[in-house]
Scaffold this active site. Sequence first.
Site, PDB file in Angstrom:
ATOM      1  N   PHE A 253      -3.928   5.366  12.571  1.00 41.79           N
ATOM      2  CA  PHE A 253      -4.372   4.177  11.834  1.00 41.79           C
ATOM      3  C   PHE A 253      -4.805   3.045  12.762  1.00 41.79           C
ATOM      4  O   PHE A 253      -4.750   1.870  12.418  1.00 41.79           O
ATOM      5  CB  PHE A 253      -3.316   3.713  10.818  1.00 41.79           C
ATOM      6  CG  PHE A 253      -3.531   4.396   9.494  1.00 41.79           C
ATOM      7  CD1 PHE A 253      -3.312   5.751   9.360  1.00 41.79           C
ATOM      8  CD2 PHE A 253      -4.008   3.700   8.395  1.00 41.79           C
ATOM      9  CE1 PHE A 253      -3.564   6.403   8.166  1.00 41.79           C
ATOM     10  CE2 PHE A 253      -4.268   4.339   7.195  1.00 41.79           C
ATOM     11  CZ  PHE A 253      -4.037   5.698   7.083  1.00 41.79           C
ATOM     12  N   GLY A 257     -13.629   0.495  13.128  1.00 36.52           N
ATOM     13  CA  GLY A 257     -14.887   0.910  12.517  1.00 36.52           C
ATOM     14  C   GLY A 257     -15.158   0.075  11.282  1.00 36.52           C
ATOM     15  O   GLY A 257     -14.934  -1.139  11.284  1.00 36.52           O
ATOM     16  N   CYS A 264      -6.647   2.350  -3.184  1.00 36.62           N
ATOM     17  CA  CYS A 264      -5.265   1.926  -2.933  1.00 36.62           C
ATOM     18  C   CYS A 264      -5.159   0.711  -2.011  1.00 36.62           C
ATOM     19  O   CYS A 264      -4.794  -0.375  -2.457  1.00 36.62           O
ATOM     20  CB  CYS A 264      -4.465   3.079  -2.364  1.00 36.62           C
ATOM     21  SG  CYS A 264      -4.465   4.496  -3.475  1.00 36.62           S
TER      22      CYS A 264
HETATM   23  C1  UGA Z   1      -3.321   5.366   1.216  1.00 37.48           C
HETATM   24  C2  UGA Z   1      -2.048   5.579   2.023  1.00 37.48           C
HETATM   25  O1  UGA Z   1      -2.384   6.091   3.318  1.00 37.48           O
HETATM   26  C3  UGA Z   1      -1.117   6.562   1.332  1.00 37.48           C
HETATM   27  O2  UGA Z   1       0.091   6.712   2.051  1.00 37.48           O
HETATM   28  C4  UGA Z   1      -0.826   6.027  -0.070  1.00 37.48           C
HETATM   29  O3  UGA Z   1       0.010   6.916  -0.806  1.00 37.48           O
HETATM   30  C5  UGA Z   1      -2.119   5.856  -0.827  1.00 37.48           C
HETATM   31  O4  UGA Z   1      -2.972   4.931  -0.106  1.00 37.48           O
HETATM   32  C6  UGA Z   1      -1.807   5.317  -2.179  1.00 37.48           C
HETATM   33  O5  UGA Z   1      -1.289   4.201  -2.286  1.00 37.48           O
HETATM   34  O6  UGA Z   1      -1.956   6.054  -3.173  1.00 37.48           O
HETATM   35  P1  UGA Z   1      -5.567   6.778   0.883  1.00 37.48           P
HETATM   36  O7  UGA Z   1      -6.059   5.642   0.045  1.00 37.48           O
HETATM   37  O8  UGA Z   1      -5.745   8.178   0.398  1.00 37.48           O
HETATM   38  O9  UGA Z   1      -3.985   6.614   1.167  1.00 37.48           O
HETATM   39  O10 UGA Z   1      -6.347   6.670   2.263  1.00 37.48           O
HETATM   40  P2  UGA Z   1      -5.986   6.392   3.795  1.00 37.48           P
HETATM   41  O11 UGA Z   1      -5.950   7.673   4.521  1.00 37.48           O
HETATM   42  O12 UGA Z   1      -4.817   5.488   3.906  1.00 37.48           O
HETATM   43  O13 UGA Z   1      -7.297   5.610   4.253  1.00 37.48           O
HETATM   44  C7  UGA Z   1      -7.610   4.355   3.654  1.00 37.48           C
HETATM   45  C8  UGA Z   1      -8.836   3.756   4.273  1.00 37.48           C
HETATM   46  O14 UGA Z   1      -8.559   3.316   5.594  1.00 37.48           O
HETATM   47  C9  UGA Z   1     -10.048   4.693   4.392  1.00 37.48           C
HETATM   48  O15 UGA Z   1     -11.199   3.996   3.973  1.00 37.48           O
HETATM   49  C10 UGA Z   1     -10.094   5.035   5.864  1.00 37.48           C
HETATM   50  O16 UGA Z   1     -11.402   5.316   6.295  1.00 37.48           O
HETATM   51  C11 UGA Z   1      -9.582   3.743   6.481  1.00 37.48           C
HETATM   52  N1  UGA Z   1      -8.981   3.919   7.819  1.00 37.48           N
HETATM   53  C12 UGA Z   1      -7.884   4.705   7.993  1.00 37.48           C
HETATM   54  C13 UGA Z   1      -9.525   3.243   8.893  1.00 37.48           C
HETATM   55  O17 UGA Z   1     -10.535   2.508   8.767  1.00 37.48           O
HETATM   56  N2  UGA Z   1      -8.963   3.391  10.138  1.00 37.48           N
HETATM   57  C14 UGA Z   1      -7.864   4.172  10.322  1.00 37.48           C
HETATM   58  O18 UGA Z   1      -7.395   4.245  11.489  1.00 37.48           O
HETATM   59  C15 UGA Z   1      -7.316   4.851   9.240  1.00 37.48           C
END
Ligand code: UGA
Length: 433
Positions: A253, A257, A264
Amino acid sequence: MRMVVLGLGYLGATHAACMAELGHEVLGIEVVPEKRAQLAAGEVPFYEPGLPELLKRHIDTGALTVSGSYQEAADFADVFFIAVGTPQKKGEYGADLSYVDSAVEQLVPLLTRDALILGKSTVPVGTARRLSERADELAKDVEVEIAWNPEFLREGFAVEDTLHPDRLVLGAFAGGSAEVTCREIYAAMLEDDTPFIVTDPPTAELVKTSANAFLATKISFINAIAEVCDAADADVKAVADAIGFDARIGRRFLNAGLGFGGGCLPKDIRAFMARAGELGAAEALSFLREVDNVNMRRRTRMVELARKLCGGSLLGKRIAVLGAAFKPESDDVRDSPALNVAGQIQLQGASVAVYDPKAMDNSRRVFPTLDYAQSAVDACEKADVVLVLTEWSEFRNLDPHALATTVRSPVVVDGRMCLDGKAWEQAGWTVCV
Ligand code: UGA
């Protein structure tokens, strides 16, 4: 055990299929008739790797059935999971709890036996207590216990996360049966030594919102550092790699970018701020406003960068946008940074060709006026600038030599820092991040 899952969206459909996988008898309730028909036929109405196989298997064996009837739900079991959506209210920061409220309002008057309702939806702290009081008013000569059992699954890894969670959290009021029942439901996971945190409902509600707020903060932190790196001509990816080796920080995380989107993180930090305000603790979470600001600036910056690369105006230019889903391995375009940027660029007069491996139908519904291409190569046809906005492996694997002959000018913005920049440069591209 017999159980009901109310709401069969990303969360509910996954939870229902996974509970069947654990050996339970599950009835899923979905009120949207088209979705219900698809699910009943063993089809998943959205893209989630591994879920179609699981769902089909349990629909076929009868372990999982689907209905739209709350009466059937009340007759079927004594344990109910609430998995309906809690979107952001229109024009406000707070969460719209109308679907959660309606599940309780519809179900409880129909109950003829004592029941346990386990909330999985993400809700503002205090919701379980409010619903519990409301359930007492609605219940007809039965005891209805409400507890909160938040879900931490990530889209794209939903099945794996549900069957092998990092931890299970239960927030229960004293004197109820929620803990005993959850130990039975999740016995297989508990045997695998999954940590099980049993606490009160407000704490469980806060565990969930705090986790998402922390993840959002971590992403915005590295994106704020990226802004400074831009100004100082430093490399944010190397900064993330180097600080990530510190176990207290960790590398996950910290991908700078285009920032976070989806159904969420963005709405959850806003609902958290709104709830803190209601509780008189607004100041404690004022930093989340900046987390949101940093995140939204990433999108504006991307539009400005595209304009700059087009010589100062987007009017009449052709922009290829690779990626529309809010992240790879998903077809979800809710608050998608990629689509948001595509829309803004089009509003500034460019023609925008979008391609995404899975999110085309959902994108068309949200932004019908964008051009949708059949493939990444088609989208890049005669493009003045190519923007890679979702890090699908299909885009990482593009052949930069071949693509250079398709575009009008070989300029690519790696909005997710996912490309092999050197290989693209060697193929004649100008690569921006
Ligand atoms: C997120 C949480 O990670 C889950 O643990 C949680 O259960 C879920 O929300 C929820 O509340 O239901 P999710 O929305 O599926 O999960 O997606 P993530 O993998 O957290 O990514 C979220 C956003 O952050 C994406 O747009 C991703 O591209 C961005 N991101 C992620 C970054 O820009 N940089 C990172 O290093 C990681």
